[in-house]
Motif scaffolding. Structure first.
Motif, mmCIF file in Angstrom:
data_model
loop_
_atom_site.group_PDB
_atom_site.id
_atom_site.type_symbol
_atom_site.label_atom_id
_atom_site.label_comp_id
_atom_site.label_asym_id
_atom_site.label_seq_id
_atom_site.Cartn_x
_atom_site.Cartn_y
_atom_site.Cartn_z
ATOM 1 N N ASP A 134 0.815 -1.215 0.000
ATOM 2 C CA ASP A 134 0.000 0.000 0.000
ATOM 3 C C ASP A 134 0.851 1.268 0.000
ATOM 4 O O ASP A 134 0.525 2.253 -0.675
ATOM 5 N N ALA A 135 1.937 1.229 0.754
ATOM 6 C CA ALA A 135 2.771 2.429 0.895
ATOM 7 C C ALA A 135 3.606 2.727 -0.341
ATOM 8 O O ALA A 135 4.264 3.772 -0.400
ATOM 9 N N ARG A 136 3.587 1.846 -1.311
ATOM 10 C CA ARG A 136 4.335 2.109 -2.547
ATOM 11 C C ARG A 136 3.687 3.207 -3.382
ATOM 12 O O ARG A 136 4.306 3.738 -4.305
ATOM 13 N N TYR A 137 2.454 3.519 -3.066
ATOM 14 C CA TYR A 137 1.698 4.465 -3.881
ATOM 15 C C TYR A 137 1.431 5.742 -3.102
ATOM 16 O O TYR A 137 1.450 5.745 -1.873
ATOM 17 N N PRO A 138 1.163 6.845 -3.794
ATOM 18 C CA PRO A 138 0.847 8.099 -3.091
ATOM 19 C C PRO A 138 -0.509 8.002 -2.418
ATOM 20 O O PRO A 138 -1.313 7.107 -2.721
ATOM 21 N N PRO A 139 -0.799 8.909 -1.494
ATOM 22 C CA PRO A 139 -2.119 8.908 -0.849
ATOM 23 C C PRO A 139 -3.225 9.159 -1.869
ATOM 24 O O PRO A 139 -3.004 9.736 -2.939
ATOM 25 N N TRP A 140 -4.421 8.761 -1.491
ATOM 26 C CA TRP A 140 -5.585 8.963 -2.348
ATOM 27 C C TRP A 140 -5.818 10.432 -2.646
ATOM 28 O O TRP A 140 -5.713 11.297 -1.782
ATOM 29 N N SER A 141 -6.128 10.725 -3.878
ATOM 30 C CA SER A 141 -6.557 12.043 -4.319
ATOM 31 C C SER A 141 -7.435 11.823 -5.542
ATOM 32 O O SER A 141 -7.466 10.718 -6.107
ATOM 33 N N PRO A 142 -8.164 12.826 -5.998
ATOM 34 C CA PRO A 142 -8.994 12.629 -7.191
ATOM 35 C C PRO A 142 -8.199 12.199 -8.426
ATOM 36 O O PRO A 142 -8.768 11.579 -9.332
ATOM 37 N N ALA A 143 -6.891 12.519 -8.469
ATOM 38 C CA ALA A 143 -6.070 12.132 -9.618
ATOM 39 C C ALA A 143 -5.588 10.689 -9.546
ATOM 40 O O ALA A 143 -5.006 10.182 -10.508
ATOM 41 N N TYR A 144 -5.821 10.026 -8.425
ATOM 42 C CA TYR A 144 -5.283 8.679 -8.193
ATOM 43 C C TYR A 144 -5.781 7.678 -9.234
ATOM 44 O O TYR A 144 -5.020 6.838 -9.723
ATOM 45 N N VAL A 145 -7.049 7.762 -9.605
ATOM 46 C CA VAL A 145 -7.625 6.805 -10.548
ATOM 47 C C VAL A 145 -6.891 6.848 -11.880
ATOM 48 O O VAL A 145 -6.516 5.816 -12.433
ATOM 49 N N ARG A 146 -6.678 8.044 -12.386
ATOM 50 C CA ARG A 146 -6.063 8.211 -13.697
ATOM 51 C C ARG A 146 -4.545 8.057 -13.639
ATOM 52 O O ARG A 146 -3.954 7.308 -14.429
ATOM 53 N N ASP A 147 -3.900 8.771 -12.711
ATOM 54 C CA ASP A 147 -2.445 8.891 -12.726
ATOM 55 C C ASP A 147 -1.717 7.729 -12.071
ATOM 56 O O ASP A 147 -0.528 7.517 -12.334
ATOM 57 N N VAL A 148 -2.404 6.978 -11.219
ATOM 58 C CA VAL A 148 -1.769 5.864 -10.511
ATOM 59 C C VAL A 148 -2.331 4.526 -10.984
ATOM 60 O O VAL A 148 -1.617 3.689 -11.528
ATOM 61 N N VAL A 149 -3.634 4.328 -10.791
ATOM 62 C CA VAL A 149 -4.239 3.022 -11.080
ATOM 63 C C VAL A 149 -4.192 2.705 -12.570
ATOM 64 O O VAL A 149 -3.675 1.662 -12.988
ATOM 65 N N ALA A 150 -4.745 3.585 -13.387
ATOM 66 C CA ALA A 150 -4.816 3.316 -14.821
ATOM 67 C C ALA A 150 -3.435 3.304 -15.466
ATOM 68 O O ALA A 150 -3.170 2.509 -16.370
ATOM 69 N N ALA A 151 -2.549 4.181 -14.995
ATOM 70 C CA ALA A 151 -1.194 4.214 -15.567
ATOM 71 C C ALA A 151 -0.467 2.903 -15.301
ATOM 72 O O ALA A 151 0.218 2.356 -16.185
ATOM 73 N N GLU A 152 -0.595 2.377 -14.107
ATOM 74 C CA GLU A 152 0.063 1.111 -13.758
ATOM 75 C C GLU A 152 -0.503 -0.036 -14.590
ATOM 76 O O GLU A 152 0.244 -0.881 -15.101
ATOM 77 N N ALA A 153 -1.827 -0.087 -14.729
ATOM 78 C CA ALA A 153 -2.448 -1.171 -15.487
ATOM 79 C C ALA A 153 -2.097 -1.086 -16.965
ATOM 80 O O ALA A 153 -1.865 -2.116 -17.618
ATOM 81 N N PHE A 154 -2.042 0.120 -17.505
ATOM 82 C CA PHE A 154 -1.655 0.273 -18.908
ATOM 83 C C PHE A 154 -0.237 -0.247 -19.130
ATOM 84 O O PHE A 154 0.035 -0.975 -20.092
ATOM 85 N N ALA A 155 0.663 0.105 -18.221
ATOM 86 C CA ALA A 155 2.052 -0.344 -18.356
ATOM 87 C C ALA A 155 2.172 -1.858 -18.238
ATOM 88 O O ALA A 155 3.060 -2.481 -18.842
#
Length: 446
Positions: free
Chosen positions: A346-367
């Motif tokens: 869990d700590a590998r990722y930044p804290p939740w924010s409205p940008a989390y869905v696009r910039d963290v979750v989707a970016a990781e899955a795309f890669a």
């Protein structure tokens, strides 16, 4: 741009990402202190929450719409006629219908009281509940969901409420919401315009733009297929998440956990590479080449690419779902369960924010898309994932046992890849839930 119009027909069968979310959410949250230690809550009808907090809900939904218009790229503004306006004189049925319109959910959404049982620890004390009471979408022959009855006032664990709701948006909430869908809402319309991708005539495919996010395809792809940028996953996360916070703050804890689960579903869908990439197994150059051949009168390669991507998505989903369900029924732990519970991620990722869905979750899955696609090709029976003349979706219920029996020698590699993806699933689910819970005590949300 005409060369990419075929993409509009790709995604109807991709509408579900992980099959059944609930068994995975039971594992992901069962050892999270904020969930495991939370006090039992009393089940409550939706209309009771709506009636008690009507004015606060109206303010919340208006604030969400204002925020979306300012911050969400490609947002389709909600028509003003759909605003949720407090009216103490109307009936509960009218209030509920107005709430669904304001959220722009299907008017057929059930939002009933129910639980989906944990296959690891099924609750035999509650009567079974037929799927038609819970979902507007009939179960497929291979469905693994098992529902039980929940009555108003029943004490229930937050884990059970949360895990059950994590699967719920696939029960028809987002069907036929676009202007070109059969039976789309009208007078006024929901304002989403024409369906941006997928076949608008196929009901289950109409939910795809609410459960996918192609945010990282690149400038060339976005120029050729601009409609693929119109997805509404972020909107749903913000809507359900904000309602969860409001419900917790106002003493409606059951609906706090329920709305949180609804929000998490859309986040979890984007941990699936086939929901974050138009074609994880194909380069942009290859897609352009097969389109050119189709334009010149040779469409076979283009159609084959569509079928193969669909087949691989279904194989990954079937393999993962059956593995999780079988292990749960046997009360066994393996690499998938370990990955889902792994809070060290869990700590590998930044804290939740409205940008989390696009910039963290989707970016990781795309890669993760190319490696995932390759693992499916290596690990699954060749006829399921390399034969463009074979349609897995059309034979899904018959082929599940064959898939389990005939896995190729590299199934361990596929299992390892799925375990990595489910590690993402668990970590992002917990991080988003933590973010929502922190907002409950924030002055900015009161």
């Amino acid at each position: 741009m005409r060369h990419f119009l075929f993409l509009l027909a790709w995604l109807p069968t991709f509408a579900q990402a992980w099959g059944n979310h609930s068994p995975m959410c039971y594992r992901a949250f069962e050892r999270m202190p904020e969930v495991a230690s939370a006090a039992a809550v009393k089940a409550e009808l939706l209309v009771d929450f709506l009636r008690d907090q009507e004015a606060a809900i109206a303010r919340t939904l208006d604030a969400q719409e204002a925020w979306a218009r300012e911050h969400l790229k490609g947002h389709a503004p909600r028509p003003d006629a759909l605003r949720f306006v407090a009216d103490a004189r109307r009936s509960d049925a009218d209030r509920r219908a107005a709430f669904l319109r304001a959220l722009r959910l299907s008017p057929h959404s059930k939002l009933a009281l129910y639980l989906q049982v944990d296959p690891r620890d099924p609750d035999a004390s509650r009567p079974p509940l037929d799927v038609v009471q819970v979902s507007a979408v009939p179960n497929s022959k291979g469905a693994t969901q098992r529902f039980v009855t929940l009555q108003p006032g029943d004490a229930v664990t937050p884990l059970a409420v949360l895990a059950s709701a994590c699967d719920e948006p696939d029960y028809g909430h987002d069907l036929n919401l676009f202007d070109d869908n059969p039976g789309a809402p009208s007078n006024p319309s929901y304002g989403f315009g024409k369906q941006p991708f997928g076949n608008p005539a196929v009901a289950i495919g109409s939910q795809a733009p609410f459960h996918m996010g192609f945010f990282h395809q690149g400038a060339i792809f976005n120029t050729l297929a601009p409609s693929f940028a119109r997805t509404f996953t972020e909107l749903r996360v913000q809507q359900y998440g904000g309602l969860a916070v409001l419900a917790w703050q106002t003493g409606h804890a059951y609906w706090g956990w329920r709305f949180a689960g609804l929000a998490l579903h859309h986040v979890e869908d984007l941990t699936q590479p086939y929901h974050a990439s138009a074609a994880p197994g194909a380069t942009l150059g290859h897609m352009m080449w097969v389109n050119l051949k189709a334009q010149l009168g040779a469409p076979a390669d283009r159609q084959g690419l569509v079928v193969l991507q669909s087949n691989r998505h279904f194989v990954l989903e079937q393999f993962q779902t059956r593995w999780i369900i079988d292990a749960a029924r046997k009360r066994q732990d393996g690499p998938l369960e370990t990955a889902l519970r792994d809070a060290a991620r869990d700590a590998r990722y930044p804290p939740w924010s409205p940008a989390y869905v696009r910039d963290v979750v989707a970016a990781e899955a795309f890669a993760a898309g190319p490696a995932t696609d390759a693992a499916v090709v290596i690990g699954a029976p060749a006829k399921f994932v390399t034969d463009p003349n074979f349609d897995f979706a059309a034979n899904e219920s018959q082929l599940g046992p064959a898939l389990a029996r005939d896995m190729q020698g590299q199934r361990d590699s596929l299992q390892a890849r799925i375990a990595e993806l489910l590690g993402h699933f668990g970590a992002h689910s917990r991080n988003v839930l933590r973010g929502l819970l922190k907002q409950v005590d924030s002055p900015a949300t009161r």
